[in-house]
Write an enzyme that holds these catalytic residues in place. Structure first.
Site, short mmCIF file in Angstrom:
data_model
loop_
_atom_site.label_atom_id
_atom_site.label_comp_id
_atom_site.label_asym_id
_atom_site.label_seq_id
_atom_site.Cartn_x
_atom_site.Cartn_y
_atom_site.Cartn_z
CD GLU A 102 -2.54 -1.50 2.50
OE1 GLU A 102 -3.35 -2.44 2.55
OE2 GLU A 102 -2.22 -0.83 3.51
CB CYS A 189 -5.46 -1.71 4.59
SG CYS A 189 -5.13 -3.39 5.17
CG HIS A 210 -8.35 -5.90 5.37
ND1 HIS A 210 -8.76 -7.06 5.99
CD2 HIS A 210 -7.44 -6.28 4.44
CE1 HIS A 210 -8.14 -8.10 5.47
NE2 HIS A 210 -7.33 -7.65 4.52
#
Length: 475
Positions: A102, A189, A210
């Site tokens: 990421e 996330c 996430h």
């Protein structure tokens, strides 16, 4: 001596500015000069020709021409005005345990788009160990960013990285100010639920995150999409959605044209007819030990290629060694991201590997190609019947070392003209016996998962894909 006075009227005309300054994948717009500027007085002598009425003894008189100071208005041209758009400034903070895919994908993509990206450490040191063991060297400490203004603040996820970001008071103040002033902020996330929610920055905002942290979000505002944009807030779900997330941030900062261009460079423009994976001349890859993988890197290696594959393979518990072909362990990637290799190539060469993977990146490929140690390793790898692979443009290394004979492969469009077109397969990932290749950086997750499936089977590949928020297909 006759004196002649010449007076010039002020003139208006465009003046070309200084050349723009450049850094990797980023242009600093030229300064436009707009001022009235006097020129210094000067004299010069002019010899006039004799006239017909002059006597033989006559000589031409010297004439002095005096020029008054000029007032010149220097106006910017249309092209200069268009090129004077301010540089977009982006802050990406990292801490112990931040998610490497990421982080690197965001930094890389935004720098390719032309943003000035500052990678800032919330730790006491600039060297930060991320969730999968990769060590990045940040540009600055977060304390140096407290008095700066950003067009975007984007938070990577990962654990405990999201907690480290949450507990950083300087970052909290920066991000809260960003939200209060209606400038862009983003998180991916775990970060939306673990970092932004405690700061109170998800109020009245539709948000995704996430799946493992879904239960933390307010249910009436949570949405199960890979990407969610709600005014100035953008959120996304996980490592495999980082490409879509990053390109969306590019679009919000620079517009549709730039985001489309970046998507094309990443080869995200693949249509539905493009196969995700093709296997030819199938052979068994399974081994009776933990598979050992070598990834050689150089200055200029494509950051995304390296970090994506390392991150995903380590999730599957493969033994991955990143080796520098330079004189130092610290490597500056294709877009200025500094990482630390595990070993120098000369030390890594003392071991035997089940798979050697070459990353792309034009400058990095050139430097890898010059490594005699790597050339020797590759030759031995093929002659001993072990596996080898190439991502994107690095297939040119295999081609130069004559390691592609009678092999089918995938490659980046930029190097196709230098390869045998009959051997190129229209697929993101191609496996031909013991060779595996892929066409570009955005195919990295598919490439790494295909390797996991070959060594361990589809079950483990599917499990790893779920953690990445990636739709895995066995065929």
């Amino acid at each position: 001596m006759n004196s002649v006075m010449v007076i010039l009227s002020p003139l208006n005309f465009p003046m070309k500015t200084e050349a723009a300054a450049f850094r990797p994948s980023q242009m600093i717009s030229a300064d436009i000069i707009h001022r009235r500027q006097p020129l210094t007085n000067f004299n010069f002598r002019l010899n006039l020709p004799k006239t017909l009425s002059s006597s033989p003894s006559a000589t031409a008189s010297a004439t002095t021409i005096e020029i008054e100071p000029l007032q010149i208005e220097i106006e910017p041209s249309k092209s200069e005005i268009e090129s004077s758009v301010p540089v977009k400034k982006v802050l990406i903070p990292i801490g112990l345990g931040s998610e490497e895919m990421e982080t690197v994908i965001m930094v890389n993509v935004l720098r390719q788009a032309g943003a000035e990206v500052i990678l800032a450490s919330v730790e006491p040191e600039l060297r930060v160990k991320l969730s999968g063991g990769t060590i990045l060297i940040a540009d600055v400490s977060i304390t140096e960013c407290s008095d700066q203004m950003f067009d975007l603040v984007a938070l990577p996820g990962g654990m405990p990285g999201s907690v480290r970001l949450r507990d950083c008071k300087t970052l909290e103040e920066i991000t809260k100010k960003q939200a209060e002033e209606k400038r862009l902020y983003a998180a991916i996330c775990a970060a939306p639920a673990v970092t932004l929610l405690p700061w109170g920055l998800l109020k009245r905002k539709k948000t995704t995150c996430h799946p493992a942290f879904w239960h933390k979000l307010p249910t009436f505002r949570a949405v199960k999409t890979n990407l969610q944009v709600d005014d100035e807030l953008t959120t996304s779900r996980g490592p495999a959605t980082s490409f879509q997330f990053s390109v969306s941030l590019v679009e919000q900062l620079f517009g549709d044209a730039t985001s489309t261009k970046i998507g094309n460079l990443l080869l995200m423009d693949a249509d539905d007819e493009l196969s995700r994976k093709k296997e030819i001349n199938e052979v068994e890859w399974a081994v009776d030990h933990t598979p050992r993988v070598l990834i050689p890197i150089a200055n200029g290696s494509e950051d995304i290629d390296v970090i994506t594959v390392v991150d995903i393979l380590r999730r599957a518990k493969l033994d991955v060694t990143v080796a520098s072909v330079e004189k130092t362990l610290t490597i500056s990637g294709s877009h200025g991201i500094k990482s630390v290799a595990d070993k120098l190539i000369k030390n890594a060469a003392e071991s035997v590997y089940d798979l050697i993977i070459l990353p792309g990146g034009d400058t990095g490929v050139e430097r890898l190609q010059k490594s005699r140690i790597l050339k020797k390793l590759l030759k031995e790898q093929v002659s001993d019947g072990r596996k080898y692979g190439a991502i994107s443009s690095s297939i040119s290394i295999l081609h130069k070392h004559s390691l592609l004979q009678d092999k089918n492969a995938a490659a980046h469009t930029s190097v196709l003209n230098n390869l045998d077109s009959n051997a190129m397969v229209n697929s993101q990932v191609v496996i031909d016996g013991r060779l595996i290749t892929c066409r570009g950086s955005s195919s990295g997750p598919e490439f790494a998962l295909a390797i996991i499936a070959k060594f361990f089977g589809h079950g483990r590949a599917k499990s790893v894909a779920a953690g990445l928020v990636f739709e895995y297909r066995s065929t």
